[in-house]
Motif scaffolding. Structure first.
Motif, PDB file in Angstrom:
ATOM      1  N   ILE A 127       0.880  -1.304  -0.060  1.00 56.64           N
ATOM      2  CA  ILE A 127       0.221  -0.169  -0.177  1.00 56.64           C
ATOM      3  C   ILE A 127       0.902   1.241  -0.135  1.00 56.64           C
ATOM      4  CG2 ILE A 127      -1.516   1.338   1.317  1.00 56.64           C
ATOM      5  CD1 ILE A 127      -2.556  -1.498   2.483  1.00 56.64           C
ATOM      6  N   THR A 128       2.163   1.159   0.570  1.00 59.69           N
ATOM      7  CA  THR A 128       2.807   2.264   0.847  1.00 59.69           C
ATOM      8  C   THR A 128       3.925   2.556   0.079  1.00 59.69           C
ATOM      9  OG1 THR A 128       3.893   1.286   2.705  1.00 59.69           O
ATOM     10  CG2 THR A 128       1.868   2.581   3.277  1.00 59.69           C
ATOM     11  N   VAL A 129       4.865   1.656   0.105  1.00 62.36           N
ATOM     12  CA  VAL A 129       6.400   1.511  -0.549  1.00 62.36           C
ATOM     13  C   VAL A 129       6.267   1.973  -1.988  1.00 62.36           C
ATOM     14  CG1 VAL A 129       8.528   0.256  -0.711  1.00 62.36           C
ATOM     15  CG2 VAL A 129       7.209   0.080   1.484  1.00 62.36           C
ATOM     16  N   PRO A 130       5.473   1.061  -2.904  1.00 61.73           N
ATOM     17  CA  PRO A 130       5.570   1.290  -4.313  1.00 61.73           C
ATOM     18  C   PRO A 130       5.326   2.922  -4.584  1.00 61.73           C
ATOM     19  CG  PRO A 130       4.465  -0.773  -3.752  1.00 61.73           C
ATOM     20  CD  PRO A 130       4.771   0.003  -2.350  1.00 61.73           C
ATOM     21  N   LYS A 131       4.250   3.335  -4.002  1.00 63.21           N
ATOM     22  CA  LYS A 131       3.791   4.709  -4.193  1.00 63.21           C
ATOM     23  C   LYS A 131       4.980   5.671  -3.958  1.00 63.21           C
ATOM     24  CE  LYS A 131       1.493   8.541  -5.198  1.00 63.21           C
ATOM     25  NZ  LYS A 131       1.547   8.803  -6.630  1.00 63.21           N
ATOM     26  N   MET A 132       5.859   5.242  -2.864  1.00 58.98           N
ATOM     27  CA  MET A 132       6.850   6.133  -2.370  1.00 58.98           C
ATOM     28  C   MET A 132       8.167   6.097  -3.369  1.00 58.98           C
ATOM     29  SD  MET A 132       9.312   5.476   0.820  1.00 58.98           S
ATOM     30  CE  MET A 132      10.957   6.474   1.098  1.00 58.98           C
ATOM     31  N   LEU A 133       8.060   4.898  -3.989  1.00 63.85           N
ATOM     32  CA  LEU A 133       9.471   4.603  -5.028  1.00 63.85           C
ATOM     33  C   LEU A 133       9.016   5.204  -6.184  1.00 63.85           C
ATOM     34  CD1 LEU A 133      10.033   0.806  -4.347  1.00 63.85           C
ATOM     35  CD2 LEU A 133      11.323   2.585  -3.446  1.00 63.85           C
ATOM     36  N   VAL A 134       7.806   5.281  -6.581  1.00 60.74           N
ATOM     37  CA  VAL A 134       7.441   6.194  -7.797  1.00 60.74           C
ATOM     38  C   VAL A 134       7.557   7.607  -7.484  1.00 60.74           C
ATOM     39  CG1 VAL A 134       5.235   6.727  -9.340  1.00 60.74           C
ATOM     40  CG2 VAL A 134       5.656   4.251  -8.470  1.00 60.74           C
ATOM     41  N   ASN A 135       7.178   7.977  -6.628  1.00 59.26           N
ATOM     42  CA  ASN A 135       7.257   9.455  -6.164  1.00 59.26           C
ATOM     43  C   ASN A 135       8.892   9.718  -6.504  1.00 59.26           C
ATOM     44  OD1 ASN A 135       4.420   9.561  -5.684  1.00 59.26           O
ATOM     45  ND2 ASN A 135       4.835   9.908  -3.787  1.00 59.26           N
ATOM     46  N   ILE A 136       9.797   9.129  -5.564  1.00 57.70           N
ATOM     47  CA  ILE A 136      11.024   9.431  -5.739  1.00 57.70           C
ATOM     48  C   ILE A 136      11.691   9.255  -7.161  1.00 57.70           C
ATOM     49  CG2 ILE A 136      13.382   8.783  -5.145  1.00 57.70           C
ATOM     50  CD1 ILE A 136      12.368   7.589  -2.504  1.00 57.70           C
TER      51      ILE A 136
ATOM     52  N   THR B  33      10.094   9.584 -10.117  1.00 60.59           N
ATOM     53  CA  THR B  33       9.639  10.715 -10.951  1.00 60.59           C
ATOM     54  C   THR B  33       9.698  12.128 -10.349  1.00 60.59           C
ATOM     55  OG1 THR B  33       7.465  10.429  -9.969  1.00 60.59           O
ATOM     56  CG2 THR B  33       7.981   8.896 -11.859  1.00 60.59           C
ATOM     57  N   GLN B  34      10.071  12.085  -9.287  1.00 65.85           N
ATOM     58  CA  GLN B  34      10.064  13.553  -8.526  1.00 65.85           C
ATOM     59  C   GLN B  34       8.671  14.138  -8.496  1.00 65.85           C
ATOM     60  OE1 GLN B  34      12.830  15.106  -6.818  1.00 65.85           O
ATOM     61  NE2 GLN B  34      13.592  12.479  -6.988  1.00 65.85           N
ATOM     62  N   ASP B  35       7.730  13.547  -8.538  1.00 71.91           N
ATOM     63  CA  ASP B  35       6.417  13.907  -8.375  1.00 71.91           C
ATOM     64  C   ASP B  35       5.767  13.297  -7.326  1.00 71.91           C
ATOM     65  OD1 ASP B  35       3.643  14.698  -8.747  1.00 71.91           O
ATOM     66  OD2 ASP B  35       3.539  13.778 -10.532  1.00 71.91           O
ATOM     67  N   HIS B  36       5.694  14.316  -6.322  1.00 74.87           N
ATOM     68  CA  HIS B  36       5.237  13.947  -5.021  1.00 74.87           C
ATOM     69  C   HIS B  36       3.685  14.049  -4.765  1.00 74.87           C
ATOM     70  CE1 HIS B  36       9.390  13.241  -3.459  1.00 74.87           C
ATOM     71  NE2 HIS B  36       9.528  14.238  -4.241  1.00 74.87           N
ATOM     72  N   ARG B  37       3.071  14.176  -5.832  1.00 73.69           N
ATOM     73  CA  ARG B  37       1.602  14.327  -5.626  1.00 73.69           C
ATOM     74  C   ARG B  37       0.831  12.820  -5.416  1.00 73.69           C
ATOM     75  NH1 ARG B  37       0.265  17.642 -10.976  1.00 73.69           N
ATOM     76  NH2 ARG B  37       2.092  16.335 -11.747  1.00 73.69           N
TER      77      ARG B  37
END
Length: 312
Positions: free
Chosen positions: A76-85, A87-91
């Motif tokens: 639930i949490t880690v994949p979204k965090m990895l994608v944010n880092i 892509t440098q898109d934290h939305r």
């Protein structure tokens, strides 16, 4: 400060553990490794239980659910965090953030109840061995899991519905790597006192009741084991409880540590780092604890790994 109505809120920024781009690369590699270890380890545990008929007993049925819950929690949490880092898109969308906070709440409370049910299983097995098959038959085990899941879902829905009644400000930034309910509530411009009371109350009840049941069970387990005449019987009894007790200490210990940290530290970043200890570390270490401290599980894992190696 401008207030944005809850129905208009569309995006929230998850600022993660740091704003240092070089450090983010290190965090990306670290969390990717932890995530893969968690998924691989818990998948092996589930596969071993499924393939070995000797493990088709209540203790391992609950362990299978615990492993699945741990995998789901980190997914639930880690994949979204990895994608944010990457892509440098934290939305993250408001709906996505609310969904994430809901599922994290469900998985966290479900973990508490599963640990409580597993303690009850050991209590019955050691203190009432002759009645074990009656008190822990498959139907009762399934009912215990379903009740635990139902309570966890109700808890998550309750918090989510309360958040929907809040109005949020324009600057929607969370210094965290996932949407934790307490952090989302802090973004509200409307009065959130009821929400904070609800968080404290439900956490105390839904985490406290399983903990009380665990303590009660182990007091009786220790009392029963000490009365056993043979040292071999004592060793066997304690060995079956050792893995579970280690997981309980890890999960509740890190959870209380994060709570204490949030009370004495004002830095949102440091609180986010502390949250890693209860949301990521226990799911990663649980498979190691059960495989290293449980002889039956160790043998089952060896068979599964041997089959996988043969197929490859």
């Amino acid at each position: 400060m401008d207030i944005e109505n809850k129905s208009v809120t569309s995006e929230i920024f998850l600022l993660g553990l740091t704003d240092d781009t070089e450090l983010e690369s290190l965090i990306f590699g670290l969390f990717l490794g932890m995530y893969l270890i968690t998924i691989f380890g818990n998948s092996l545990i589930m596969l071993a239980i499924y393939c070995d008929s000797h493990l088709h007993i209540p203790m391992y049925l609950f362990l299978c659910h615990l492993s699945f819950n741990d995998m789901y929690l980190v997914s639930i949490t880690v994949p979204k965090m990895l994608v944010n880092i990457q892509t440098q898109d934290h939305r993250i969308t408001y709906a996505g953030c609310l969904s994430q906070s809901f599922f994290v709440a469900v998985c966290t409370i479900f973990e508490c109840f599963l640990l409580g049910v597993m303690a009850y299983d050991r209590y019955v097995a050691i203190c009432y061995p002759l009645r074990y098959t009656v008190l822990m038959n498959p139907c009762i085990c399934i009912i215990l899991v379903l009740i635990s899941l139902f309570i966890s879902i109700v808890n998550g829905l309750l918090h989510s519905l309360m958040i929907l009644n809040l109005s949020f400000c324009n600057d929607l930034e969370i210094f965290h790597f996932f949407c934790e309910i307490a952090q989302v509530i802090k973004l509200a411009c409307s009065d959130s006192l009821i929400n904070n009371i609800l968080i404290f109350s439900t956490a105390s009840i839904f985490a406290g009741i399983p903990l009380f049941e665990i303590i009660f069970s182990y007091i009786h387990i220790v009392s029963t084991v000490l009365k056993m005449p043979s040292s071999e019987g004592k060793h066997k009894a304690f060995s079956t409880c050792g893995s579970h007790l280690s997981v309980v200490c890890l999960f509740y210990g890190t959870g209380f540590g994060v709570y204490i940290t949030s009370e004495v530290i004002d830095s949102p970043r440091e609180i986010a780092v502390a949250s890693v200890m209860y949301s990521i570390v226990p799911p990663m270490l649980n498979p190691f604890i059960y495989s290293l401290r449980n002889r039956d599980m160790k043998e089952a894992l060896k068979k599964v790994i041997a089959r996988i190696t043969f197929l490859l």
